[in-house]
Every structure is written in C-alpha cells, then in structure tokens.
Design a protein around this motif. Structure first.
Motif, PDB file in Angstrom:
ATOM      1  N   LEU A  54      -2.769   7.365  -3.043  1.00  0.00           N
ATOM      2  CA  LEU A  54      -4.067   7.400  -2.382  1.00  0.00           C
ATOM      3  C   LEU A  54      -3.966   7.015  -0.921  1.00  0.00           C
ATOM      4  O   LEU A  54      -4.905   7.166  -0.160  1.00  0.00           O
ATOM      5  CB  LEU A  54      -5.036   6.469  -3.102  1.00  0.00           C
ATOM      6  N   ASN A  55      -2.801   6.479  -0.561  1.00  0.00           N
ATOM      7  CA  ASN A  55      -2.667   6.003   0.816  1.00  0.00           C
ATOM      8  C   ASN A  55      -1.995   7.023   1.738  1.00  0.00           C
ATOM      9  O   ASN A  55      -1.697   6.726   2.875  1.00  0.00           O
ATOM     10  CB  ASN A  55      -1.889   4.698   0.830  1.00  0.00           C
ATOM     11  N   ARG A  94       0.819  -1.219   0.000  1.00  0.00           N
ATOM     12  CA  ARG A  94       0.000   0.000   0.000  1.00  0.00           C
ATOM     13  C   ARG A  94       0.851   1.266   0.000  1.00  0.00           C
ATOM     14  O   ARG A  94       0.570   2.216  -0.722  1.00  0.00           O
ATOM     15  CB  ARG A  94      -0.922   0.017   1.217  1.00  0.00           C
ATOM     16  N   TYR A 150       1.826   1.415  -3.852  1.00  0.00           N
ATOM     17  CA  TYR A 150       0.524   2.053  -4.078  1.00  0.00           C
ATOM     18  C   TYR A 150      -0.500   1.046  -4.583  1.00  0.00           C
ATOM     19  O   TYR A 150      -1.292   1.322  -5.486  1.00  0.00           O
ATOM     20  CB  TYR A 150       0.632   3.213  -5.077  1.00  0.00           C
ATOM     21  N   TYR A 151      -0.453  -0.161  -4.048  1.00  0.00           N
ATOM     22  CA  TYR A 151      -1.383  -1.193  -4.523  1.00  0.00           C
ATOM     23  C   TYR A 151      -2.811  -0.823  -4.175  1.00  0.00           C
ATOM     24  O   TYR A 151      -3.108  -0.425  -3.055  1.00  0.00           O
ATOM     25  CB  TYR A 151      -1.039  -2.557  -3.904  1.00  0.00           C
ATOM     26  N   GLU A 152      -3.674  -0.996  -5.166  1.00  0.00           N
ATOM     27  CA  GLU A 152      -5.111  -0.855  -4.941  1.00  0.00           C
ATOM     28  C   GLU A 152      -5.798  -2.083  -5.512  1.00  0.00           C
ATOM     29  O   GLU A 152      -5.529  -2.457  -6.645  1.00  0.00           O
ATOM     30  CB  GLU A 152      -5.659   0.373  -5.657  1.00  0.00           C
ATOM     31  N   ARG A 198      -8.709  -3.984 -12.450  1.00  0.00           N
ATOM     32  CA  ARG A 198      -8.059  -4.778 -11.410  1.00  0.00           C
ATOM     33  C   ARG A 198      -6.998  -5.698 -11.992  1.00  0.00           C
ATOM     34  O   ARG A 198      -6.027  -6.054 -11.337  1.00  0.00           O
ATOM     35  CB  ARG A 198      -9.102  -5.628 -10.664  1.00  0.00           C
ATOM     36  N   PRO A 210      -8.481  -0.217  -8.679  1.00  0.00           N
ATOM     37  CA  PRO A 210      -8.017   1.097  -9.108  1.00  0.00           C
ATOM     38  C   PRO A 210      -9.153   1.940  -9.694  1.00  0.00           C
ATOM     39  O   PRO A 210      -9.228   3.149  -9.461  1.00  0.00           O
ATOM     40  CB  PRO A 210      -6.977   0.786 -10.188  1.00  0.00           C
TER      41      PRO A 210
END
Lengths: 184, 560
Positions: free
Chosen positions: A181-182, A157, A161-163, B227, A166
C-alpha cells in the motif's frame, strides 16, 4: 506567539530525545538522553558512530541519509543491557583503539576505511582473537544498528508494509498478490 | 438513597463484575460498582493506542530497571511497551509464594478485560461432567444446558467471531463471520480430517466484531480493524472490553455509581440477620476507610482477590472467613497447564503468506477422556495452533551487503507452526491460596500466599500431547519437530480458577448452583473463584455467562 513557540520547542525536544536522531546533532541527542552509566567522551562517540556506519551503512538509503543509530544504541546499552554486559561494553570501547593497535599494529582511528572493512569482516567472522569486551562492542553495535534500521518508519512502511490499521486479515494470499500500500 | 446506601454493590469492575452491573442497572437497580484501580475511560485513557512502533523509546524492548521492578508481569506475552500501564506493578503489589506462582494483575477499571486474549470457546456437556466421568474433585451443580442460554445471551452482546463447526465437544454459539485460516491451518485441518474421526482443527472463536450489529453500534463499537495491538485499548471498540461495552452501557441507564481507587478490605456481615450488609472500603489514594451498605453484594474481584476478600471478612459467626464453615475457602485453586509446546517447519506453501493481522488462531478442541479417564491421565486438553510465516532477516554480512540483505523485498522464512497444549489441571486441596496475617500490604490487608503447583497428572498429560501431536505433524509432513517445555510457573496462563468453588453440597463447596454463598444468600461470587473444575478453554466467556446468570437469579428473586 509565545505559546506556539513553546509547543514547537517541545516538539523538537521530543523528537531529539526519543524518536529521530540525525547525524548533525548526535552529541546533543546523546546528551539529552541523560545516560546514567555510559559517559562516553567525544572520541568514543565518534568511534561507536563510525563502527555503526561501517557495519550497517543504512545512510546509503536516501531517506535515511541524515540518520544515526548512535543515541539509540547508547540508550539501549545504558538502560537495557544487564550490568555485566554493560560494563563489558564500556570497557570495550575505552580499550578498542589500543587493543586493535596491539592486534594489527595500527590504531583503529588511524586506519583507512578499507582497512577498517577488513578488520570488521574479521570481527564478523569471529576470526579475530580479540577480548570479550571488544567483541561485546562489535556485537552490540551490529545488533542494535540492525534493530534501529528495521524499526525506522521508513523500513516498517517500505519493507515490512506496516499498517497501523490494516482493516483486513487474509490468511491465504499469494506472495505475488501481496499489496504494497506504500508504493508511490 | 443516602450517599453510602445502594440496592446492590458489585466488587470489581472487570470482565464479570461489569456484566453484573450492566444486568442490574438495566433492570433499574441502583448499583455501586467498586474497583481498586484507577478509572480507565474508553478512548480517553488509551494513551498509546495509536502510537507507531518507531515512536517507542526502546522499540519493543523494556528497560532493565523496569523489568527488575516487574519480574512477574514482564513474563506476560501482552506486557509490552505501550501496555505496561494496564498491568499492576509487581513492586507495588507484592504477594507471597511457597511455590512459584506468576500472578498477572490488571488493577484498573475494566481489569484484565483490556488485556485479555479474547478467546471465547464455550464449555461443552463433557467439560461440566469431566469431574464425574474422570473421577476427580466434586460434581458441578450445573450442566451445559443450564448455562447454554446465558452463553447465547452474552455472545450476542459481546460479539463473537466464529464458524459454526457443529461439534459436540465445542458447542456453536451466536457467531459473527469467522476470520480466515492460514494456508497451513487449512492443510492441517484437511490432514486431521482425513486421519481422525475424533479430532477437528477449527479457527478459534474470539470476541472481535467482524460484522457489528445494532446492539454493538448502540454500544458505540465498530468493526475489528485487525490491528492486534489490543492490549493498549481499542479505539474502534473492535474487541470486547468492560470499558468499551458493559460499563458505559450501565452508565447510560443512570443507575450506576462507579467508584475507582476503592480497595475492598472486607464484606460486612450481620450476625443477627445472617446477611451481607455492605463493604468496608479503603481509598487507594487517601487510605481513608468508608463503609457502603446494600441489600445484596456481588463479589467479582477476580478469582484470587475475591477469595482473599472472603478470607479477610471475619466475624463472630465466621471467624475463618465469610461462608467458610467447611474450611475449604481458598482451597482447590486451579489454573491451566500451558507448559507444553511442539514446534515444526511446514515445507511447501512457499507462494503463500498472510496479509493483515489476525487476533485469533487455529485450534483443536478436546478429544481425550470424553466419557472416562482412559488415556493414562485425568482431565482434558485442547490445542492452540499458531501458524506463521516470518520475514527473513539475513544478518550474516556487514556493510552494504547487509543493508541490501535487509532490504530484500518479499523475502520470507518457510512457514512454521507452534502448537500449545491447553491442559486441564485437577482441583486439589493442597493447591490453595491463603492470607498471611504477619505481612500486610500498603492498605494493611494481609498478603496473599500461594501454594500452587503441578503434579504427576500434568506431566502425563504433556507426554500424551507430545506423542499424539508428533504423529499429527508427521502426517502433515512437518519437519524439524521440537518438543518444548517452557517450565513456566502456574499463573502465567492467567486463568485463575476456584478458591470458592460451586457445588451441590455445602460440606464440600462454598457456593451453590446460582453462585450464592451457601449460608449467605445475598452474597454472590460470580467470577473465576466459583469454578468447580478448570476444563481447558479460556474461561472468560464462562465467567461472563455465569455472572449474567447470577444477576438474573437475584432479580428474579426480587420479582424483576
């Protein structure tokens, strides 16, 4: 109440076996893995955990201070390494202390942290004339500890920046405009 | 209608079979759809769809035990933790190979529509005429004009993201808004435009909803959320799968009966009437045999299994397999040659990255052998182009320095590119599948045996691609160019084609222009088995269009 307690225990058990490993219960976590090949004694577990923490001391990151990569490493060695490399790894941790003593005149377990750092730097730069088994331990611990860190939720995260969702794709974005975003 | 009698039977609930079922059910035809695998219900049966990477035991790797049991499936790019349950396990479903053939199987309701790459390029007039202009195989009994309306029909329902590029080598379709090329893709597109008249870099069309319409909302599907873990099943219905689209649609008509775990042993044929009258089915769990009867049978079990079912359907009239008067059933089996890659570094663009994740990639449609085989080999190739900029992982140090290196923010490698030739292979009699009656599977059905390989034409095509693309890369300023031959076996492209090919002449083909077996007009084979040649595009869109067209042909005969 019984049902609620049972669910809570189930959740805790799941966390212990598969997902989050904390320093405090590392022996218990390893035991729960039911390893088939790697049957390490506590002194060996301490050695491997120590190596992992010196090679990549990610516990310096506040949110990961209670984590240990040890169960993840051993689970990988037991279930993913091929038989030849797995045997080499097992042979390596069993002979580690003695071989280091022969090479340096001092057992690894008796070294101060600064001495260990010097030794591990020599390993890292391939300057130490050690056996393939001992090198297998060093290389495996390093690569698997890196894998553990870089696949933690924190790292995914905060750094990657894993989502999961997305909801967008932009093919041509300035690095400076990349959203984090985190950010808190 | 009795328990075992239906108007129509569709064998296979995957990409093409579900389209046939949807079309028939929409017109009020009571349809039985059979699938050899277990039921997979949209949403309910996607157990890993929302699992985070750190929730998997090995976090991206596979256990040695699992890989050992699945040496073929493990080679597939989509066979990752989180999706293995949508692949048939190698040790449970064996087959025989005289030459290496990597058969990737998706044995469940929905088949491989759950795990496909979702690339949906139309075939052009050139692709249907390549056997004629390049002098190989036999002519297709249909042209682009015959299938174009069916491409449009399918595309509207499926939902295709793409740009209207205006190319006759890759016809436009019914598109939703395209996704954006990467900055390197745009650069390559510009360079190619400046240097070539006959080549075009586009963004590949894909079966993802970028602007869902009423027809998609009716299906219960929503916009793609980028995703790119599609192979686990998409809870948004963002990409097309039989499970999220055609099967529930057919169910809602009230005309569909779906039986999972139903392994078709053979098709029943009546010598007196010269018709297919039903199917002989083995329950995958109980092993109990049951016969189902119908007025028409659609065979959509996938190119390999459809051909095998025909071969196993023996009768007095057809001792060598149903419809196999000419002995060509199982022959002229095709695939795509995906061995050749060209990788490079792309200097510049250091200030740019991608954000989010794209389910598709840059693409160059065919530019060789359009009207005759003049490039030293026969057939066409296109090129899939993958541009990327990866996070830099500096792992040289140890200790706190290593931690700090790994935590560096917005630290990237240079842009890189890998281009992959998507090569047409020529249909050859020697490339074949057959049944070995000396070995049987768990259902007592003879094992399928592959005799499929590359040839000199494939090697020449690869060399042409390497040389041409080295020049393109040079013009684009790319460096560190490296040729890669993956050496992968046929099959790993997962584009099985032929075995019961269409043609004009019953002496040289199994199926006619409407996918009917030449001599059994109530038996349609409307999946990959029907392909007369392979061209180079991902074939699923063409399978779906042909399946819908075949169902329409049957209904028109009935006056519907």
């Amino acid at each position: 109440m019984k049902r609620r307690k049972a669910i809570r225990n189930l959740v805790l058990f799941s966390l212990g076996t598969g997902v989050i490993y904390s320093c405090r219960d590392k022996y218990e976590a390893v035991k729960l893995l039911n390893l088939k090949y790697v049957q390490a004694k506590s002194e060996h577990l301490d050695l491997l955990d120590d190596l992992s923490k010196l090679i990549l001391p990610f516990q310096m990151i506040p949110k990961l201070k209670d984590h240990t990569a040890l169960p993840f490493i051993l689970n990988n060695v037991d279930k993913i390494l091929n038989a030849e490399n797995r045997e080499l790894f097992i042979k390596g941790y069993k002979s580690f202390d003695i071989e280091i003593a022969i090479l340096t005149g001092k057992k690894y377990s008796e070294m101060e942290d600064e001495e260990k750092q010097v030794l591990l730097t020599e390993f890292n730069e391939k300057r130490l004339v050690a056996s393939p088994a001992v090198y297998m331990v060093f290389d495996t611990i390093k690569s698997k500890t890196i894998q553990y860190l870089t696949t933690t939720e924190y790292y995914q995260r905060k750094v990657n920046y894993y989502e999961m969702v997305p909801g967008r794709y932009l093919g041509d974005v300035l690095v400076t405009e990349l959203k984090n975003l985190n950010d808190e | 209608m009795s328990d075992n009698r239906y108007e129509a039977i569709v064998i296979g609930a995957g990409m093409s079979g579900s389209w046939v079922a949807k079309e028939l059910c929409d017109k009020g035809i009571k349809t039985l759809m059979l699938d050899r695998g277990p039921e997979v219900k949209h949403l309910r049966d996607y157990p890993t769809a929302s699992k985070f990477p750190w929730e998997f035991e090995f976090r991206g790797a596979m256990s040695a035990e699992h890989t050992k049991a699945n040496p073929i499936a493990s080679k597939c790019y989509a066979y990752r933790d989180g999706a293995t349950h949508f692949f048939a396990q190698d040790d449970v479903h064996p087959y025989l190979q005289t030459k290496p053939f990597d058969w990737i199987k998706g044995y469940q309701v929905g088949g491989k529509s759950l795990i496909w790459a979702r690339q949906t390029q139309r075939w052009s007039k050139y692709d249907f005429s390549t056997p004629d202009t390049n002098r190989f195989g036999i002519s297709w009994p249909i042209s682009y004009k015959d299938i174009a309306p069916w491409y449009s029909y399918v595309e509207k329902f499926v939902g295709i993201s793409g740009e209207k590029d205006g190319l006759d080598v890759l016809p436009d379709g019914e598109f939703q808004p395209p996704m954006e090329m990467s900055v390197v893709g745009k650069h390559l597109q510009r360079v190619v435009k400046e240097n070539y008249n006959d080549r075009h870099v586009i963004y590949a069309r894909c079966a993802h909803l970028t602007d869902p319409q009423e027809i998609h909302r009716e299906q219960g599907r929503g916009q793609c959320q980028n995703r790119t873990i599609c192979e686990r099943g998409c809870p948004f219905g963002g990409y097309f799968s039989a499970n999220s689209s055609t099967i529930p649609w057919a169910h809602r008509t009230g005309n569909l009966t779906l039986k999972a775990n139903s392994v078709v042993h053979s098709i029943l044929y009546d010598d007196a009437t010269g018709k297919a009258i039903g199917v002989n089915v083995i329950d995958a769990i109980t092993k109990i045999q049951t016969k189902y009867f119908s007025n028409v049978v659609f065979l959509n079990a996938g190119a390999i299994n459809s051909t095998a079912i025909l071969l196993n359907s023996k009768s007095k009239r057809y001792p060598n397999g149903l419809g196999n008067d000419n002995g060509l059933l199982g022959k002229y089996f095709g695939f795509h040659n995906y061995r050749a890659l060209l990788s490079a570094t792309c200097p510049g663009f250091e200030d740019k990255v991608k954000e989010g994740r794209s389910p598709t990639n840059e693409y160059m449609p065919r530019y060789v052998n359009l009207n005759k085989d003049k490039d030293g080999f026969k057939g066409a190739y296109g090129v899939a182009i993958y541009t990327a900029r990866y996070r830099k992982q500096e792992i040289k140090a140890i200790g706190t320095e290593l931690v700090n290196d790994l935590l560096k923010d917005k630290n990237y490698e240079p842009w890189s590119v890998v281009s992959m030739m998507m090569g047409e292979t020529l249909p050859k009699e020697s490339n074949s599948i057959s049944l070995d009656s000396s070995r049987v599977d768990q259902y007592g059905i003879p094992l399928i045996k592959f005799n499929v390989g590359y040839d000199d034409n494939d090697e020449k095509m690869m060399e042409h691609f390497y040389q041409e693309w080295e020049q393109i890369y040079e013009k684009a300023g790319f460096t560190n160019v490296e040729r890669i031959d993956t050496g992968q076996a046929p099959g790993l492209d997962i584009h099985e084609m032929g075995g019961a090919r269409m043609g004009k002449d019953p002496k040289t083909s199994i199926l006619n222009a409407y996918n009917q077996v030449h001599t059994v007009d109530n038996l349609y084979v409307s999946d990959g088995a029907c392909m007369t040649s392979t061209s180079y595009q991902n074939p699923s869109l063409t399978y779906m269009a042909l399946a819908a067209r075949a169902a329409d042909h049957y209904m028109k005969r009935k006056g519907l």
